[in-house]
Design a protein around this motif. Structure first.
Motif, PDB file in Angstrom:
ATOM      1  N   PHE A  60       0.584  -1.430   0.005  1.00  0.00           N
ATOM      2  CA  PHE A  60      -0.146  -0.118  -0.043  1.00  0.00           C
ATOM      3  C   PHE A  60       0.965   1.283   0.184  1.00  0.00           C
ATOM      4  CE2 PHE A  60      -2.858  -3.148   1.911  1.00  0.00           C
ATOM      5  CZ  PHE A  60      -3.941  -3.115   1.241  1.00  0.00           C
ATOM      6  N   GLY A  61       1.950   1.236   0.199  1.00  0.00           N
ATOM      7  CA  GLY A  61       2.871   2.315   0.314  1.00  0.00           C
ATOM      8  C   GLY A  61       3.067   3.062  -1.035  1.00  0.00           C
ATOM      9  N   GLY A  62       2.926   2.408  -2.131  1.00  0.00           N
ATOM     10  CA  GLY A  62       2.989   3.285  -3.493  1.00  0.00           C
ATOM     11  C   GLY A  62       1.473   4.157  -3.693  1.00  0.00           C
ATOM     12  N   TRP A  63       0.708   3.683  -2.912  1.00  0.00           N
ATOM     13  CA  TRP A  63      -0.659   4.459  -3.054  1.00  0.00           C
ATOM     14  C   TRP A  63      -0.802   5.876  -2.588  1.00  0.00           C
ATOM     15  CZ3 TRP A  63      -5.506   1.041  -2.258  1.00  0.00           C
ATOM     16  CH2 TRP A  63      -5.361  -0.170  -2.688  1.00  0.00           C
ATOM     17  N   ARG A  64       0.218   6.092  -1.659  1.00  0.00           N
ATOM     18  CA  ARG A  64       0.181   7.454  -0.887  1.00  0.00           C
ATOM     19  C   ARG A  64       0.435   8.654  -2.060  1.00  0.00           C
ATOM     20  NH1 ARG A  64       3.513   6.573   4.206  1.00  0.00           N
ATOM     21  NH2 ARG A  64       4.841   5.380   2.891  1.00  0.00           N
ATOM     22  N   GLY A  65      -0.195   9.487  -1.842  1.00  0.00           N
ATOM     23  CA  GLY A  65       0.048  10.788  -2.998  1.00  0.00           C
ATOM     24  C   GLY A  65      -0.390  10.464  -4.437  1.00  0.00           C
ATOM     25  N   ASP A  66      -0.975   9.196  -4.508  1.00  0.00           N
ATOM     26  CA  ASP A  66      -1.609   8.998  -5.748  1.00  0.00           C
ATOM     27  C   ASP A  66      -3.247   9.377  -5.852  1.00  0.00           C
ATOM     28  OD1 ASP A  66      -2.626   8.242  -8.416  1.00  0.00           O
ATOM     29  OD2 ASP A  66      -1.899   5.854  -7.933  1.00  0.00           O
ATOM     30  N   PRO A  67      -3.872  10.448  -6.366  1.00  0.00           N
ATOM     31  CA  PRO A  67      -5.111  10.703  -6.564  1.00  0.00           C
ATOM     32  C   PRO A  67      -6.074   9.952  -7.308  1.00  0.00           C
ATOM     33  CG  PRO A  67      -3.826  12.321  -8.051  1.00  0.00           C
ATOM     34  CD  PRO A  67      -2.669  11.302  -7.527  1.00  0.00           C
ATOM     35  N   ARG A  68      -5.611   9.012  -8.198  1.00  0.00           N
ATOM     36  CA  ARG A  68      -6.099   8.152  -8.860  1.00  0.00           C
ATOM     37  C   ARG A  68      -6.786   7.105  -8.022  1.00  0.00           C
ATOM     38  NH1 ARG A  68      -2.137   6.248 -13.304  1.00  0.00           N
ATOM     39  NH2 ARG A  68      -0.876   5.977 -11.480  1.00  0.00           N
ATOM     40  N   ILE A  69      -6.439   6.788  -6.803  1.00  0.00           N
ATOM     41  CA  ILE A  69      -6.895   5.737  -5.910  1.00  0.00           C
ATOM     42  C   ILE A  69      -8.255   5.950  -5.665  1.00  0.00           C
ATOM     43  CG2 ILE A  69      -4.900   5.429  -4.987  1.00  0.00           C
ATOM     44  CD1 ILE A  69      -5.565   6.858  -2.311  1.00  0.00           C
TER      45      ILE A  69
END
Length: 322
Positions: free
Chosen positions: A5-14
């Motif tokens: 889940f670390g790569g999800w941070r800062g990704d507005p597309r989630i």
């Protein structure tokens, strides 16, 4: 987990991804929450949904995995809704509610008219130690086989049409119960237990079919369920036990004439769902033990026989307060 889940941070597309998954999760929650409002007018769709309602929960982990793979926070949050609804409906069945008490053991088994070894099936269910044993789908040609195999265990018995009751205690008032079929598939008897008289019903309601062109065809089953409910409502004895194959689950609204009057032993004192059919891979509990004026202490399925149903059993405490 951090790597996942670390790569999800800062990704507005989630929040934009997985909208379809979120909609599916919402629809799943609504179907489970509002199942009683699904109409039966077309193919008895409501009853079909209610018969297999617990299995809708299988879709929840599937949606969860898809939500993770899609990296959709929207989907994952929405999936919480059907999970909460499912746990509210069936979470109690996941706990062990069995007790160690009970002064009477009862069992019921649809033995299958095409059973290749009725004598072995009779011995298997009798070995359970049941004080009262109900059998359904008894072909006339096999009745003598069952009577002989069970004679050493049960002193009293009665067969009415295709159903029978074997008892270690005296039976009186044996009669058929008219469930509007034109042939006999239900009976009633008074069993004199050490704790007093008990009205025992044995019933085998008509089968239902799932057809592509007609949906869930259950009109005859529903009519018979209403007739059985009327007979139980007119029962003068307060203590009642219903044993049999009802070809329906406790969630099915079409059995309300029966289920509104009696308690399911599996729901009150079982462990798990207690699915009884089909025996090769049980998916629904259509074989029931239900009671009134009697306290369920434990409920379980018995080992498989040569039938396509599993036998079910329960221990109950006969209320002697009145």
């Amino acid at each position: 987990m951090h790597r996942l889940f670390g790569g999800w941070r800062g990704d507005p597309r989630i929040w934009r991804r997985g909208i379809i998954l979120a909609v599916l999760a919402l629809l799943l929650a609504l179907v489970m929450l509002l199942h009683s409002h699904i109409p039966n007018r077309v193919g008895n769709l409501g009853s079909l949904t209610e018969t297999f309602l617990p299995w809708l929960g299988v879709a929840i982990p599937v949606l969860l995995v898809l939500g993770v793979l899609r990296k959709s926070a929207t989907a994952l949050l929405t999936i919480l809704l059907p999970a909460i609804v499912w746990l509210n409906l069936f979470g109690g069945l996941l706990t062990d509610r069995t007790g160690a008490g009970g002064d009477l053991m009862v069992a019921t088994h649809n033995v299958n008219a095409d059973n290749p070894d009725p004598a072995a099936t009779a011995r298997d269910v009798a070995s359970s130690g049941a004080d009262l044993l109900a059998l359904e789908e008894l072909p006339a040609s096999a009745v003598p086989v069952y009577e002989k195999a069970l004679a050493s265990t049960y002193k009293y018995h009665a067969v009415v049409g295709t159903v029978g009751l074997w008892s270690k205690y005296p039976m009186t008032g044996v009669r058929d119960v008219d469930i509007k079929l034109g042939w006999k598939r239900a009976m009633r008897a008074t069993v004199t237990t050490p704790k007093g008289p008990l009205a025992v019903y044995v019933a085998h309601l008509p089968s239902v079919r799932v057809k592509v062109e007609a949906g869930f065809t259950a009109r005859q089953r529903d009519k018979s369920a209403d007739a059985l409910g009327e007979a139980i409502a007119d029962e003068p004895l307060r203590r009642v036990v219903l044993l049999g194959d009802l070809n329906g689950t406790m969630n099915d609204r079409s059995l309300n004439a029966v289920t509104s009057q009696l308690r399911s032993t599996q729901g009150a004192a079982g462990s798990g769902f207690g699915f009884s059919w089909p025996a090769s891979f049980p998916m629904a509990r259509i074989d029931q033990i239900m009671v009134r004026g009697v306290e369920p202490e434990s409920s379980w399925t018995l080992p498989r026989t040569d039938s396509d149903h599993l036998p079910v059993a329960a221990r109950v405490k006969v209320d002697t307060s009145s």
